[in-house]
Design a protein around this motif. Structure first.
Motif, PDB file in Angstrom:
ATOM      1  N   ARG A   1      36.565  36.801  50.513  1.00 14.31           N
ATOM      2  CA  ARG A   1      35.504  36.463  49.571  1.00 14.31           C
ATOM      3  C   ARG A   1      35.043  37.635  48.702  1.00 14.31           C
ATOM      4  O   ARG A   1      34.381  37.425  47.685  1.00 14.31           O
ATOM      5  CB  ARG A   1      34.286  35.928  50.336  1.00 14.31           C
ATOM      6  CG  ARG A   1      34.491  34.591  50.993  1.00 14.31           C
ATOM      7  CD  ARG A   1      34.707  33.502  49.974  1.00 14.31           C
ATOM      8  NE  ARG A   1      34.650  32.184  50.591  1.00 14.31           N
ATOM      9  CZ  ARG A   1      35.329  31.142  50.171  1.00 14.31           C
ATOM     10  NH1 ARG A   1      36.129  31.259  49.125  1.00 14.31           N
ATOM     11  NH2 ARG A   1      35.209  29.980  50.774  1.00 14.31           N
TER      12      ARG A   1
ATOM     13  N   TRP B   1      36.077  41.583  46.969  1.00 18.07           N
ATOM     14  CA  TRP B   1      37.201  42.464  46.668  1.00 18.07           C
ATOM     15  C   TRP B   1      36.805  43.504  45.636  1.00 18.07           C
ATOM     16  O   TRP B   1      35.879  43.327  44.857  1.00 18.07           O
ATOM     17  CB  TRP B   1      38.388  41.642  46.162  1.00 18.07           C
ATOM     18  CG  TRP B   1      37.995  40.587  45.170  1.00 18.07           C
ATOM     19  CD1 TRP B   1      37.767  40.724  43.829  1.00 18.07           C
ATOM     20  CD2 TRP B   1      37.741  39.197  45.464  1.00 18.07           C
ATOM     21  NE1 TRP B   1      37.409  39.536  43.268  1.00 18.07           N
ATOM     22  CE2 TRP B   1      37.372  38.576  44.236  1.00 18.07           C
ATOM     23  CE3 TRP B   1      37.794  38.436  46.632  1.00 18.07           C
ATOM     24  CZ2 TRP B   1      37.068  37.223  44.170  1.00 18.07           C
ATOM     25  CZ3 TRP B   1      37.480  37.097  46.543  1.00 18.07           C
ATOM     26  CH2 TRP B   1      37.127  36.503  45.327  1.00 18.07           C
TER      27      TRP B   1
ATOM     28  N   THR C   1      41.353  45.044  42.818  1.00 13.90           N
ATOM     29  CA  THR C   1      42.515  44.162  42.687  1.00 13.90           C
ATOM     30  C   THR C   1      42.920  44.013  41.224  1.00 13.90           C
ATOM     31  O   THR C   1      42.095  44.095  40.318  1.00 13.90           O
ATOM     32  CB  THR C   1      42.228  42.771  43.277  1.00 13.90           C
ATOM     33  OG1 THR C   1      41.039  42.247  42.684  1.00 13.90           O
ATOM     34  CG2 THR C   1      42.039  42.855  44.787  1.00 13.90           C
ATOM     35  N   ARG C   2      44.220  43.783  41.021  1.00 16.94           N
ATOM     36  CA  ARG C   2      44.750  43.563  39.678  1.00 16.94           C
ATOM     37  C   ARG C   2      45.123  42.107  39.446  1.00 16.94           C
ATOM     38  O   ARG C   2      45.094  41.619  38.320  1.00 16.94           O
ATOM     39  CB  ARG C   2      45.992  44.441  39.469  1.00 16.94           C
ATOM     40  CG  ARG C   2      45.708  45.936  39.507  1.00 16.94           C
ATOM     41  CD  ARG C   2      47.005  46.725  39.479  1.00 16.94           C
ATOM     42  NE  ARG C   2      46.784  48.165  39.492  1.00 16.94           N
ATOM     43  CZ  ARG C   2      47.755  49.063  39.683  1.00 16.94           C
ATOM     44  NH1 ARG C   2      49.017  48.643  39.877  1.00 16.94           N
ATOM     45  NH2 ARG C   2      47.473  50.347  39.686  1.00 16.94           N
ATOM     46  N   ALA C   3      45.515  41.427  40.497  1.00 12.63           N
ATOM     47  CA  ALA C   3      45.863  40.012  40.422  1.00 12.63           C
ATOM     48  C   ALA C   3      44.792  39.217  41.158  1.00 12.63           C
ATOM     49  O   ALA C   3      43.855  39.789  41.710  1.00 12.63           O
ATOM     50  CB  ALA C   3      47.240  39.776  41.037  1.00 12.63           C
ATOM     51  N   ASP C   4      44.936  37.905  41.183  1.00 12.69           N
ATOM     52  CA  ASP C   4      43.913  37.091  41.848  1.00 12.69           C
ATOM     53  C   ASP C   4      44.463  36.278  43.021  1.00 12.69           C
ATOM     54  O   ASP C   4      43.756  35.430  43.562  1.00 12.69           O
ATOM     55  CB  ASP C   4      43.228  36.167  40.843  1.00 12.69           C
ATOM     56  CG  ASP C   4      44.179  35.174  40.203  1.00 12.69           C
ATOM     57  OD1 ASP C   4      45.379  35.182  40.552  1.00 12.69           O
ATOM     58  OD2 ASP C   4      43.725  34.388  39.350  1.00 12.69           O
TER      59      ASP C   4
ATOM     60  N   HIS D   1      42.358  36.609  46.071  1.00 13.13           N
ATOM     61  CA  HIS D   1      40.991  36.109  45.953  1.00 13.13           C
ATOM     62  C   HIS D   1      40.865  34.744  46.615  1.00 13.13           C
ATOM     63  O   HIS D   1      41.624  33.817  46.325  1.00 13.13           O
ATOM     64  CB  HIS D   1      40.577  36.005  44.492  1.00 13.13           C
ATOM     65  CG  HIS D   1      40.594  37.315  43.774  1.00 13.13           C
ATOM     66  ND1 HIS D   1      40.276  37.441  42.431  1.00 13.13           N
ATOM     67  CD2 HIS D   1      40.879  38.573  44.204  1.00 13.13           C
ATOM     68  CE1 HIS D   1      40.373  38.705  42.069  1.00 13.13           C
ATOM     69  NE2 HIS D   1      40.744  39.419  43.121  1.00 13.13           N
ATOM     70  N   ASN D   2      39.895  34.622  47.530  1.00 18.09           N
ATOM     71  CA  ASN D   2      39.624  33.358  48.225  1.00 18.09           C
ATOM     72  C   ASN D   2      40.802  32.873  49.068  1.00 18.09           C
ATOM     73  O   ASN D   2      40.909  31.676  49.372  1.00 18.09           O
ATOM     74  CB  ASN D   2      39.219  32.274  47.220  1.00 18.09           C
ATOM     75  CG  ASN D   2      37.985  32.654  46.434  1.00 18.09           C
ATOM     76  OD1 ASN D   2      36.974  33.053  47.010  1.00 18.09           O
ATOM     77  ND2 ASN D   2      38.063  32.567  45.114  1.00 18.09           N
TER      78      ASN D   2
ATOM     79  N   ALA E   1      51.139  37.323  47.730  1.00 13.04           N
ATOM     80  CA  ALA E   1      49.822  37.791  47.293  1.00 13.04           C
ATOM     81  C   ALA E   1      49.724  39.299  47.360  1.00 13.04           C
ATOM     82  O   ALA E   1      49.203  39.959  46.447  1.00 13.04           O
ATOM     83  CB  ALA E   1      48.727  37.151  48.139  1.00 13.04           C
TER      84      ALA E   1
ATOM     85  N   ASP F   1      49.732  42.355  43.964  1.00 11.65           N
ATOM     86  CA  ASP F   1      48.809  43.469  43.744  1.00 11.65           C
ATOM     87  C   ASP F   1      49.471  44.815  44.010  1.00 11.65           C
ATOM     88  O   ASP F   1      48.801  45.849  43.996  1.00 11.65           O
ATOM     89  CB  ASP F   1      47.562  43.318  44.625  1.00 11.65           C
ATOM     90  CG  ASP F   1      46.308  43.145  43.798  1.00 11.65           C
ATOM     91  OD1 ASP F   1      45.962  44.089  43.069  1.00 11.65           O
ATOM     92  OD2 ASP F   1      45.684  42.076  43.846  1.00 11.65           O
TER      93      ASP F   1
END
Length: 247
Positions: free
Chosen positions: A64, A66, A69-72, A75-76, A114, A118
């Motif tokens: 939840r 971060w 980070t460069r990418a998503d 995330h979640n 994932a 990143d």
């Protein structure tokens, strides 16, 4: 379909503090520990309501918070206990680390896409433990292959301990504040409106945040003023703080 009942104000306040503490933890992993990316996973509230075959909330977490980070893709992301590096830390209730996530043989590789998005290699996961229960996992990740030394592991672990103490303190305070609010005769909604008013929010802003009308917010504030013997918003905030309702 009936809408869910609003959360008690102490629950909402504790969750706001919890979110702030954990977001700061992710940032400090980057700023204080030399990591490229900081992540914090929290217990998955979906539990049995999640995807078919999903583990319960005590057996999984969701990323939840971060920083860096460069990418998503992270995330979640939902991480069941035992999967990946953080899931291993969650299951074992102990720190886990690898110098090269992609080549590691001690973890599962559910999240390679994932992690790769990143460009992460070295990763460390430290569980947030209080009174024997795990309340999440903090990650420190680097975009290079490097072993984690005792100094960096110790630094991240100390941040985890500090954050966990802050979470425990906020939860304890929330319980006390709710009790004092009830002693003063405030309803949960009056308490909630009072808390937002004490932060300087206007009645229309409070109304928009809580899904109420400005007229209703005004009514709650007037009722709270009467119960606490205040004549205006400033006196109301002072009286609430003196009684320990706002901390």
């Amino acid at each position: 379909m009936r809408s869910a009942a609003p959360e008690p104000p102490d629950t909402r306040a504790a969750e706001l503090v919890r979110s702030a503490v954990l977001a700061d933890l992710a940032r400090r992993v980057v700023a204080d520990c030399g990591a490229d990316v900081g992540l914090v996973g929290v217990p998955d509230a979906r539990g049995a309501e999640g995807a078919e075959g999903a583990e319960g909330a005590e057996d999984a977490m969701v990323l939840r918070h971060w920083a860096g980070t460069r990418a998503d893709l992270l995330h979640n992301l939902r991480v069941p206990a035992g999967t990946g590096l953080g899931g291993r830390a969650l299951a074992e209730r102990a720190p886990a680390w690898v110098p090269d996530y992609r080549a590691a043989t001690t973890i599962s590789h559910h999240y390679d896409a994932a992690v790769g998005a990143d460009d992460l290699y070295a990763m460390l996961g430290v569980p947030l433990v209080h009174d024997g229960a795990v309340h999440g996992v903090v990650y420190a990740a680097l975009r290079t292959v490097v072993p984690f030394g005792d100094v960096r592991i110790g630094a991240v672990a100390e941040l985890a301990r500090t954050a966990t103490r802050a979470l425990a303190g906020a939860a304890a305070w929330g319980g006390r504040a709710a009790g004092r609010s009830a002693e003063a005769g405030l309803t949960p909604r009056e308490h909630e409106v009072l808390r937002w008013a004490a932060t300087g929010r206007t009645n229309p802003e409070i109304a928009a945040r809580l899904g109420l009308s400005s007229h209703t917010v005004t009514g709650y504030l007037k009722s709270a003023m009467h119960k606490l013997g205040a004549r205006n918003r400033v006196e109301l905030a002072v009286a609430a703080r003196e009684r320990g309702i706002l901390g």
